[in-house]
Design a protein around this motif. Structure first.
Motif, PDB file in Angstrom:
ATOM      1  N   MET A   1     -56.637  48.930 -20.435  1.00 22.06           N
ATOM      2  CA  MET A   1     -56.593  50.358 -20.596  1.00 22.06           C
ATOM      3  C   MET A   1     -58.004  50.837 -20.950  1.00 22.06           C
ATOM      4  O   MET A   1     -58.722  50.182 -21.696  1.00 22.06           O
ATOM      5  CB  MET A   1     -55.592  50.728 -21.684  1.00 22.06           C
ATOM      6  N   ILE A   2     -58.354  51.976 -20.454  1.00 19.54           N
ATOM      7  CA  ILE A   2     -59.676  52.541 -20.675  1.00 19.54           C
ATOM      8  C   ILE A   2     -59.568  53.730 -21.640  1.00 19.54           C
ATOM      9  O   ILE A   2     -58.649  54.532 -21.556  1.00 19.54           O
ATOM     10  CB  ILE A   2     -60.297  53.007 -19.338  1.00 19.54           C
ATOM     11  N   TYR A   3     -60.511  53.823 -22.563  1.00 13.55           N
ATOM     12  CA  TYR A   3     -60.543  54.893 -23.555  1.00 13.55           C
ATOM     13  C   TYR A   3     -61.827  55.691 -23.418  1.00 13.55           C
ATOM     14  O   TYR A   3     -62.851  55.172 -22.984  1.00 13.55           O
ATOM     15  CB  TYR A   3     -60.463  54.313 -24.967  1.00 13.55           C
ATOM     16  N   ILE A   4     -61.761  56.944 -23.803  1.00  9.74           N
ATOM     17  CA  ILE A   4     -62.934  57.811 -23.798  1.00  9.74           C
ATOM     18  C   ILE A   4     -63.266  58.153 -25.243  1.00  9.74           C
ATOM     19  O   ILE A   4     -62.420  58.651 -25.981  1.00  9.74           O
ATOM     20  CB  ILE A   4     -62.668  59.099 -23.001  1.00  9.74           C
ATOM     21  N   ALA A   5     -64.484  57.838 -25.646  1.00  8.06           N
ATOM     22  CA  ALA A   5     -64.954  58.147 -27.001  1.00  8.06           C
ATOM     23  C   ALA A   5     -66.293  58.853 -26.869  1.00  8.06           C
ATOM     24  O   ALA A   5     -67.325  58.218 -26.619  1.00  8.06           O
ATOM     25  CB  ALA A   5     -65.082  56.881 -27.825  1.00  8.06           C
ATOM     26  N   GLY A   6     -66.255  60.172 -26.995  1.00  9.97           N
ATOM     27  CA  GLY A   6     -67.492  60.943 -26.810  1.00  9.97           C
ATOM     28  C   GLY A   6     -67.934  60.851 -25.375  1.00  9.97           C
ATOM     29  O   GLY A   6     -67.196  61.192 -24.461  1.00  9.97           O
ATOM     30  N   GLU A   7     -69.118  60.332 -25.167  1.00 10.17           N
ATOM     31  CA  GLU A   7     -69.625  60.197 -23.801  1.00 10.17           C
ATOM     32  C   GLU A   7     -69.416  58.791 -23.230  1.00 10.17           C
ATOM     33  O   GLU A   7     -69.831  58.505 -22.126  1.00 10.17           O
ATOM     34  CB  GLU A   7     -71.110  60.568 -23.770  1.00 10.17           C
ATOM     35  N   TYR A   8     -68.750  57.938 -24.002  1.00  7.19           N
ATOM     36  CA  TYR A   8     -68.530  56.559 -23.563  1.00  7.19           C
ATOM     37  C   TYR A   8     -67.126  56.385 -22.992  1.00  7.19           C
ATOM     38  O   TYR A   8     -66.161  56.943 -23.496  1.00  7.19           O
ATOM     39  CB  TYR A   8     -68.712  55.579 -24.732  1.00  7.19           C
ATOM     40  N   VAL A   9     -67.029  55.566 -21.967  1.00  2.00           N
ATOM     41  CA  VAL A   9     -65.756  55.172 -21.385  1.00  2.00           C
ATOM     42  C   VAL A   9     -65.755  53.648 -21.387  1.00  2.00           C
ATOM     43  O   VAL A   9     -66.616  53.028 -20.767  1.00  2.00           O
ATOM     44  CB  VAL A   9     -65.601  55.708 -19.942  1.00  2.00           C
ATOM     45  N   LEU A  15     -65.049  49.413 -27.653  1.00  2.00           N
ATOM     46  CA  LEU A  15     -65.265  50.540 -28.560  1.00  2.00           C
ATOM     47  C   LEU A  15     -64.977  50.190 -30.009  1.00  2.00           C
ATOM     48  O   LEU A  15     -65.184  51.001 -30.901  1.00  2.00           O
ATOM     49  CB  LEU A  15     -64.392  51.732 -28.132  1.00  2.00           C
ATOM     50  N   GLY A  16     -64.480  48.976 -30.248  1.00  2.79           N
ATOM     51  CA  GLY A  16     -64.186  48.543 -31.612  1.00  2.79           C
ATOM     52  C   GLY A  16     -62.933  49.191 -32.188  1.00  2.79           C
ATOM     53  O   GLY A  16     -62.798  49.319 -33.397  1.00  2.79           O
ATOM     54  N   LEU A  17     -62.020  49.608 -31.321  1.00  2.66           N
ATOM     55  CA  LEU A  17     -60.778  50.224 -31.774  1.00  2.66           C
ATOM     56  C   LEU A  17     -59.777  49.148 -32.179  1.00  2.66           C
ATOM     57  O   LEU A  17     -59.756  48.061 -31.601  1.00  2.66           O
ATOM     58  CB  LEU A  17     -60.179  51.091 -30.655  1.00  2.66           C
ATOM     59  N   VAL A  18     -58.943  49.449 -33.165  1.00  2.00           N
ATOM     60  CA  VAL A  18     -57.909  48.510 -33.597  1.00  2.00           C
ATOM     61  C   VAL A  18     -56.564  49.226 -33.594  1.00  2.00           C
ATOM     62  O   VAL A  18     -56.492  50.457 -33.674  1.00  2.00           O
ATOM     63  CB  VAL A  18     -58.190  47.933 -35.008  1.00  2.00           C
ATOM     64  N   TYR A  19     -55.498  48.452 -33.495  1.00  2.00           N
ATOM     65  CA  TYR A  19     -54.161  49.007 -33.577  1.00  2.00           C
ATOM     66  C   TYR A  19     -53.871  49.402 -35.025  1.00  2.00           C
ATOM     67  O   TYR A  19     -54.440  48.838 -35.961  1.00  2.00           O
ATOM     68  CB  TYR A  19     -53.128  47.983 -33.106  1.00  2.00           C
ATOM     69  N   ALA A  20     -52.983  50.362 -35.207  1.00  2.00           N
ATOM     70  CA  ALA A  20     -52.642  50.837 -36.558  1.00  2.00           C
ATOM     71  C   ALA A  20     -52.148  49.681 -37.426  1.00  2.00           C
ATOM     72  O   ALA A  20     -52.471  49.611 -38.617  1.00  2.00           O
ATOM     73  CB  ALA A  20     -51.599  51.940 -36.476  1.00  2.00           C
ATOM     74  N   SER A  21     -51.372  48.777 -36.843  1.00  2.00           N
ATOM     75  CA  SER A  21     -50.831  47.664 -37.625  1.00  2.00           C
ATOM     76  C   SER A  21     -51.931  46.724 -38.124  1.00  2.00           C
ATOM     77  O   SER A  21     -51.760  46.043 -39.133  1.00  2.00           O
ATOM     78  CB  SER A  21     -49.817  46.874 -36.805  1.00  2.00           C
ATOM     79  N   GLN A  22     -53.062  46.688 -37.452  1.00  2.00           N
ATOM     80  CA  GLN A  22     -54.155  45.822 -37.879  1.00  2.00           C
ATOM     81  C   GLN A  22     -54.875  46.371 -39.103  1.00  2.00           C
ATOM     82  O   GLN A  22     -55.591  45.652 -39.771  1.00  2.00           O
ATOM     83  CB  GLN A  22     -55.153  45.635 -36.733  1.00  2.00           C
TER      84      GLN A  22
END
Length: 82
Positions: A1-9, A15-22
């Motif tokens: 899955m691809i995420y958009i964070a500001g100008e980054y895709v 992007l260093g994102l984690v799941y809520a459970s983590q």
């Protein structure tokens, strides 16, 4: 899955994102896991209640696997495992 964070895709990992459970404490994750297994076996989520009996139609191997996963989660809940 691809995420958009500001100008980054990028992907979640890039992007260093984690799941809520983590982000939850280990004990909380252990509690949630154990409660989910109890409910899957048609029992009460309460850790005080007796562990549910094997539901009719469930294979014994599946029940034993879920029981072992429940026991590992309960150990995390009580701080006996990492």
């Amino acid at each position: 899955m691809i995420y958009i964070a500001g100008e980054y895709v990028a992907c979640r990992r890039c992007l260093g994102l984690v799941y809520a459970s983590q982000r939850e404490p280990v004990r909380q994750r252990g509690l949630m896991k154990a409660q989910n297994i109890r409910m899957r076996l048609r029992g009460s989520p309460s850790m005080i209640d007796k562990f549910p009996d094997r539901p009719k139609g469930m294979r014994g191997t599946t029940y034993r696997r879920l029981r072992a996963a429940h026991d590992r989660a309960a150990e995390r809940l009580h701080g006996r495992a990492e």
